[in-house]
Design an enzyme around this catalytic site. Structure first.
Site, short mmCIF file in Angstrom:
data_model
loop_
_atom_site.label_atom_id
_atom_site.label_comp_id
_atom_site.label_asym_id
_atom_site.label_seq_id
_atom_site.Cartn_x
_atom_site.Cartn_y
_atom_site.Cartn_z
N GLU A 1 50.69 40.60 41.18
CA GLU A 1 50.56 40.97 42.60
C GLU A 1 49.11 41.31 42.95
O GLU A 1 48.63 40.97 44.04
CB GLU A 1 51.49 42.13 42.92
CG GLU A 1 52.97 41.87 42.64
CD GLU A 1 53.49 40.59 43.27
OE1 GLU A 1 52.95 40.15 44.30
OE2 GLU A 1 54.45 40.01 42.71
N HIS B 1 50.23 31.03 43.47
CA HIS B 1 51.10 30.76 42.33
C HIS B 1 50.63 29.50 41.60
O HIS B 1 50.15 28.54 42.22
CB HIS B 1 52.55 30.58 42.78
CG HIS B 1 53.20 31.87 43.15
ND1 HIS B 1 54.22 31.96 44.07
CD2 HIS B 1 52.99 33.14 42.73
CE1 HIS B 1 54.60 33.21 44.19
NE2 HIS B 1 53.87 33.95 43.39
N VAL C 1 38.01 76.25 46.07
CA VAL C 1 38.72 77.17 46.95
C VAL C 1 40.13 77.33 46.41
O VAL C 1 40.82 76.35 46.20
CB VAL C 1 38.78 76.63 48.40
CG1 VAL C 1 39.56 77.60 49.28
CG2 VAL C 1 37.38 76.42 48.95
N ASN D 1 44.62 76.07 47.90
CA ASN D 1 44.85 74.82 48.62
C ASN D 1 45.56 73.78 47.77
O ASN D 1 45.72 72.65 48.19
CB ASN D 1 43.53 74.24 49.13
CG ASN D 1 42.58 73.87 48.00
OD1 ASN D 1 42.84 74.18 46.84
ND2 ASN D 1 41.49 73.21 48.34
N LEU E 1 44.56 72.13 45.49
CA LEU E 1 43.65 71.09 45.02
C LEU E 1 42.73 71.70 43.98
O LEU E 1 42.04 72.67 44.27
CB LEU E 1 42.83 70.52 46.19
CG LEU E 1 41.76 69.48 45.84
CD1 LEU E 1 42.44 68.20 45.35
CD2 LEU E 1 40.88 69.18 47.04
#
Length: 409
Positions: free
Chosen positions: A330, A339, A399, A402, A404
């Site tokens: 793909e 193909h 921080v 969050n 993250l």
């Protein structure tokens, strides 16, 4: 001089003729039991890394000794590789795990010029190698004896479903202007292209693996290890830049109609994922059984497009090699590859861009695929794959709260 690590396989071969065993790869008949024994030849006092850059394995296959040479697949992950999942209340949680000292290898069999190997050494040896034109799989046996592994031919894995499995793509990418055909002989390292690949796992696949995110990540890493090897022939380097697991719920409507799922996934990538993570191409892995024989679908000739540089792949086999080849297929469509026809060849094997997946897996692109890929690249010149990223992409002041995990936190 650094001595190469030597690992010897002491083979205790007990072919279980006619019997069956259930492995991660499926039901297997006629396998051999092997016991890896690691023998190092490092200098005295040297610190042995967890996963060496180079390894050799000596083993017997069908009673004949072979030597398997392995090298760590460096560059498998981008420098800013991230993993994202979701808490039960829907919070996005992103981490940046260390992946430099990983456990994924490429290799070859000594004295067999056509041999290849793709092996994970994370928890025992798991993967495949091609020897004298035949594909063998190896994986740890789930026994109290943790050193026991099974080695078996791909053809000895019982087929769960004999129905044809096909790609759903029907259109081709066409160049509107005649251009000079690319040949492998006139390509140099300066022509190399780099794809930062992002893989998303839907909620159905998360549940299929009983919510085991580690198992899902290992499966994806093994798949990209295979894909990276296949794309070397096209002078394209693939690096996995991120994995996102929809552990709480699907972020789009994943449905059996593959075109609708692909459209929804492309929109989600354009409006959501790209705002959070820079990457060149995204593929969705799903447990959904697509309509008809379709196991994958992608846009053709769309690499670097915010919505259309995408594909969707059904997790249709427990053998990661087969699903990896489907994803490589793909991704090939995104690069303008059509193909294969009967006139295309990749050395006598079924090729990656065959419209129907073969019962004999192939990791090779055809001569047609090579020409079509570079026709597309030279005509369209997709900018996002010109250079590999050299810096961490998402770095901010740490921080807390969050969800993250930033660099330095």
């Amino acid at each position: 001089m650094i001595e190469v690590l030597l690992v010897t396989i002491c083979l205790a071969a007990f072919p279980y003729q006619g019997s069956s065993i259930i492995l991660e790869s499926g039901n297997v008949n006629d396998y051999e039991v092997v016991y890896p024994r690691k023998v190092t030849a490092l200098p005295k006092g040297a610190v042995q890394p967890k996963y060496e850059d180079a390894m050799q394995y000596e083993l017997k296959v069908n009673g004949e000794p072979v030597v398997l040479h392995l090298e760590k697949n460096k560059g498998l992950f981008s420098k800013d590789y991230s993993e994202t999942h979701y808490s039960p209340d829907g919070r996005e949680i992103t981490t940046y795990p260390p992946v430099e000292d990983h456990c994924y290898y490429h290799g070859r069999i000594e004295n067999d010029a056509d041999s290849t190997a793709s092996i994970s050494a994370c928890n025992g040896l798991k993967g495949h190698f091609k020897l004298q034109g035949e594909t063998y799989l190896i994986e740890p046996l789930k026994l109290s004896d943790s050193e026991a592994h099974a080695v078996f031919k791909f053809e000895n894995v019982e087929k769960e479903d004999e129905a044809p499995k096909m790609c759903g793509v029907t259109q081709n990418w066409e160049s509107y202007e005649p251009i000079k055909k690319a040949s492998q002989s006139n390509l140099t390292p300066e022509h190399q292209r780099y794809i930062e690949l992002f893989i998303v796992v839907d909620h159905g696949m998360f549940m299929k693996y009983n919510g085991n995110s580690d198992k899902i990540r290992r499966r994806i890493h093994q798949m990209v290890n295979i894909m990276k090897e296949a794309y070397r022939y096209l002078y394209i380097d693939i690096a996995l830049t991120g994995v996102e697991i929809w552990s709480n719920k699907d972020m789009i409507n994943v449905q059996p109609a593959a075109p609708q799922t692909l459209d929804s996934f492309g929109e989600w990538r354009k409006t959501d994922l790209l705002n959070r993570k820079s990457h060149d191409n995204a593929q969705l892995l799903t447990n959904t059984d697509f309509d008809g024989p379709t196991i994958g679908l992608a846009y053709v000739g769309t690499m670097c497009d915010p919505k259309l540089s995408t594909g969707v792949i059904q997790d249709h086999s427990p053998i990661n090699l087969l699903v990896a080849v489907t994803m490589a297929h793909e991704l090939g469509h995104n690069l303008g590859i059509s193909h294969d026809t009967d006139s295309c060849s990749c050395g006598g094997y079924s090729c990656i861009m065959a419209p129907e997946i073969s019962h004999e897996p192939s990791k090779y692109f055809s001569d047609c695929s090579y020409i079509q890929c570079w026709d597309f690249i030279m005509k369209e010149n997709p900018q996002c794959i010109l250079n590999k990223r050299l810096r961490t992409d998402t770095v901010s002041t740490p921080v807390s709260g969050n969800e993250l995990l930033e660099a330095g936190e």
